[in-house]
Design an enzyme around this catalytic site. Structure first.
Site, short mmCIF file in Angstrom:
data_model
loop_
_atom_site.label_atom_id
_atom_site.label_comp_id
_atom_site.label_asym_id
_atom_site.label_seq_id
_atom_site.Cartn_x
_atom_site.Cartn_y
_atom_site.Cartn_z
N ASN A 17 37.45 51.45 57.75
CA ASN A 17 36.43 50.57 58.29
C ASN A 17 35.71 49.81 57.19
O ASN A 17 35.79 50.16 56.02
CB ASN A 17 35.42 51.39 59.12
CG ASN A 17 36.06 51.97 60.37
OD1 ASN A 17 36.89 51.34 61.00
ND2 ASN A 17 35.69 53.19 60.71
N CYS A 18 35.00 48.78 57.62
CA CYS A 18 34.21 47.94 56.73
C CYS A 18 33.38 48.81 55.78
O CYS A 18 32.79 49.78 56.24
CB CYS A 18 33.31 47.05 57.57
SG CYS A 18 32.24 45.96 56.65
N PRO A 19 33.33 48.49 54.50
CA PRO A 19 33.87 47.28 53.85
C PRO A 19 35.23 47.50 53.19
O PRO A 19 35.69 46.64 52.44
CB PRO A 19 32.82 46.99 52.80
CG PRO A 19 32.40 48.36 52.34
CD PRO A 19 32.46 49.24 53.59
N ASP A 44 40.41 47.72 62.02
CA ASP A 44 38.98 47.47 62.18
C ASP A 44 38.77 46.05 62.69
O ASP A 44 39.09 45.09 61.99
CB ASP A 44 38.27 47.67 60.83
CG ASP A 44 36.78 47.37 60.89
OD1 ASP A 44 36.25 47.25 62.01
OD2 ASP A 44 36.17 47.24 59.83
#
Length: 81
Positions: A17-19, A44
């Site tokens: 997931n981010c980042p 994501d």
């Protein structure tokens, strides 16, 4: 898969997931030569806007295409310089 894009390397960031997708994309782009294309495969949904935003604000890279399907988001980023 966009058949008109000549992919040099594929980066698999599925499940991250981010980042992380953007950070790993940035790192992988450093290893490419100008004109080469990185295919980034992510799960994501935020990577669609994250990678687009990163490419827009980063000199030397161009977002060629983004493809969404079956919960997988594929990004094609070209190194331009």
């Amino acid at each position: 898969m966009s058949s008109n894009i000549d992919v040099t390397e594929t980066l698999d960031v599925q499940g991250q997931n981010c980042p992380m997708p953007v950070i790993k994309t940035k790192g992988a782009m450093d290893d490419l030569a100008p004109g080469e294309v990185l295919e980034v495969v992510a799960t994501d949904s935020g990577s669609m806007s994250d990678i687009a935003g990163w490419a827009d604000s980063t000199d030397g890279v161009e977002l060629v295409d983004q493809v969404e399907g079956d919960g997988v988001y594929t990004h094609y980023v070209r190194k331009t310089e």
